[in-house]
Design a protein around this motif. Structure first.
Motif, short mmCIF file in Angstrom:
data_model
loop_
_atom_site.label_atom_id
_atom_site.label_comp_id
_atom_site.label_asym_id
_atom_site.label_seq_id
_atom_site.Cartn_x
_atom_site.Cartn_y
_atom_site.Cartn_z
N SER A 1 79.96 38.13 77.01
CA SER A 1 79.48 37.39 78.17
C SER A 1 78.01 37.01 77.99
CB SER A 1 79.62 38.25 79.43
OG SER A 1 78.93 37.65 80.51
N PRO A 2 77.62 35.81 78.43
CA PRO A 2 76.20 35.45 78.37
C PRO A 2 75.33 36.35 79.26
CG PRO A 2 77.55 33.56 79.04
CD PRO A 2 78.45 34.74 78.92
N ALA A 3 75.95 37.09 80.18
CA ALA A 3 75.21 38.00 81.05
C ALA A 3 74.96 39.36 80.39
CB ALA A 3 75.97 38.20 82.36
N VAL A 4 75.40 39.52 79.13
CA VAL A 4 75.26 40.79 78.43
C VAL A 4 74.43 40.60 77.17
CG1 VAL A 4 76.50 42.63 77.24
CG2 VAL A 4 77.46 41.64 79.32
N ALA A 5 73.47 41.49 77.00
CA ALA A 5 72.68 41.52 75.76
C ALA A 5 73.10 42.75 74.98
CB ALA A 5 71.19 41.59 76.08
N LEU A 6 73.20 42.60 73.68
CA LEU A 6 73.58 43.70 72.80
C LEU A 6 72.42 43.95 71.84
CD1 LEU A 6 76.06 45.48 72.35
CD2 LEU A 6 76.85 43.81 70.69
N ARG A 7 71.72 45.07 72.02
CA ARG A 7 70.54 45.37 71.22
C ARG A 7 70.88 46.47 70.21
NH1 ARG A 7 65.69 47.88 74.34
NH2 ARG A 7 66.67 49.82 73.73
N PRO A 8 70.58 46.25 68.94
CA PRO A 8 70.85 47.30 67.93
C PRO A 8 70.05 48.56 68.22
CG PRO A 8 70.18 45.23 66.89
CD PRO A 8 69.97 45.06 68.36
N GLU A 9 70.67 49.69 67.98
CA GLU A 9 70.03 51.00 68.11
C GLU A 9 70.50 51.86 66.94
OE1 GLU A 9 67.82 51.98 70.27
OE2 GLU A 9 67.90 50.33 71.70
N PRO A 10 69.76 52.91 66.60
CA PRO A 10 70.17 53.77 65.48
C PRO A 10 71.56 54.38 65.67
CG PRO A 10 67.92 54.27 66.13
CD PRO A 10 68.46 53.29 67.14
N PHE A 11 71.97 54.60 66.91
CA PHE A 11 73.26 55.22 67.19
C PHE A 11 74.39 54.20 67.35
CE2 PHE A 11 70.77 54.80 71.08
CZ PHE A 11 71.57 53.94 71.81
N GLY A 12 74.09 52.93 67.30
CA GLY A 12 75.09 51.88 67.50
C GLY A 12 74.45 50.68 68.16
N ALA A 13 74.42 50.68 69.49
CA ALA A 13 73.80 49.57 70.22
C ALA A 13 73.62 49.95 71.68
CB ALA A 13 74.65 48.32 70.12
N MET A 14 72.80 49.16 72.35
CA MET A 14 72.72 49.25 73.80
C MET A 14 73.19 47.91 74.34
SD MET A 14 69.67 49.94 76.53
CE MET A 14 69.07 48.28 76.66
N ALA A 15 74.18 47.96 75.21
CA ALA A 15 74.66 46.75 75.88
C ALA A 15 74.09 46.78 77.30
CB ALA A 15 76.18 46.73 75.92
N TYR A 16 73.45 45.69 77.70
CA TYR A 16 72.83 45.62 79.02
C TYR A 16 73.38 44.42 79.76
CZ TYR A 16 69.29 45.48 82.68
OH TYR A 16 68.65 45.47 83.89
N HIS A 17 73.91 44.66 80.96
CA HIS A 17 74.45 43.58 81.80
C HIS A 17 73.37 43.16 82.79
CE1 HIS A 17 76.84 41.40 84.70
NE2 HIS A 17 77.81 41.35 83.80
N PHE A 18 72.94 41.92 82.71
CA PHE A 18 71.85 41.43 83.56
C PHE A 18 72.28 41.26 85.01
CE2 PHE A 18 70.61 40.09 79.30
CZ PHE A 18 69.34 40.63 79.24
N GLY A 19 73.58 41.12 85.27
CA GLY A 19 74.06 40.97 86.64
C GLY A 19 74.00 42.26 87.43
N ASN A 20 74.57 43.33 86.88
CA ASN A 20 74.58 44.59 87.60
C ASN A 20 73.53 45.57 87.09
OD1 ASN A 20 75.62 45.70 85.24
ND2 ASN A 20 77.71 45.80 86.01
N ARG A 21 72.79 45.16 86.08
CA ARG A 21 71.68 45.93 85.51
C ARG A 21 72.12 47.30 84.98
NH1 ARG A 21 66.65 44.35 89.46
NH2 ARG A 21 66.76 42.15 88.95
N GLU A 22 73.34 47.36 84.51
CA GLU A 22 73.85 48.61 83.95
C GLU A 22 73.76 48.61 82.44
OE1 GLU A 22 77.58 50.30 85.05
OE2 GLU A 22 77.43 49.51 87.07
N PRO A 23 73.13 49.63 81.88
CA PRO A 23 73.16 49.77 80.42
C PRO A 23 74.40 50.55 80.00
CG PRO A 23 71.69 51.40 81.36
CD PRO A 23 72.22 50.57 82.51
N HIS A 24 74.95 50.21 78.87
CA HIS A 24 76.07 50.93 78.27
C HIS A 24 75.68 51.22 76.83
CE1 HIS A 24 78.78 50.24 81.64
NE2 HIS A 24 78.22 49.06 81.72
N LEU A 25 76.11 52.35 76.34
CA LEU A 25 75.72 52.77 75.00
C LEU A 25 76.94 52.97 74.12
CD1 LEU A 25 73.05 55.37 76.17
CD2 LEU A 25 72.66 53.01 75.45
N PRO A 26 77.50 51.87 73.59
CA PRO A 26 78.62 52.05 72.66
C PRO A 26 78.11 52.69 71.38
CG PRO A 26 77.96 49.74 72.74
CD PRO A 26 77.15 50.48 73.76
N GLN A 27 78.58 53.91 71.10
CA GLN A 27 78.02 54.67 69.98
C GLN A 27 78.84 54.55 68.71
OE1 GLN A 27 77.11 58.60 71.32
NE2 GLN A 27 75.74 57.85 72.89
#
Length: 90
Positions: free
Chosen positions: A19-45
């Motif tokens: 979704s264009p409302a989600v940013a996926l930022r690389p992290e050492p453990f996998g990534a951080m997914a951040y939803h700009f609509g609900n402002r919830e971070p998710h950490l897919p490891q």
């Protein structure tokens, strides 16, 4: 690729994209997914899950993105913790 779940089988043949409302930022453990609509971070490891999500737009269906990420066997994506509660794409 096999699964026992009818909904999961149908999902494999659908075209999905991040979704264009989600940013996926690389992290050492996998990534951080951040939803700009609900402002919830998710950490897919799981790095392979991150690879699948990043590859969705480059494949005609979810099955292609999974196979490109090296996932040949599917054992219940609709019930795995990272995918639980995801609605089908609109």
């Amino acid at each position: 690729m096999t699964t026992d779940q009818p909904h999961a089988n149908a999902m494999l043949d659908e075209a999905w994209d991040l979704s264009p409302a989600v940013a996926l930022r690389p992290e050492p453990f996998g990534a951080m997914a951040y939803h700009f609509g609900n402002r919830e971070p998710h950490l897919p490891q799981a790095q392979r899950l991150v690879d699948v999500v990043r590859g969705l737009s480059g494949h005609p269906d979810v099955r292609g993105a999974l196979e490109a990420a090296g996932i040949r066997e599917l054992t219940g994506p609709a019930t795995s913790p990272p995918c639980r509660g995801l609605p089908p794409p609109t």
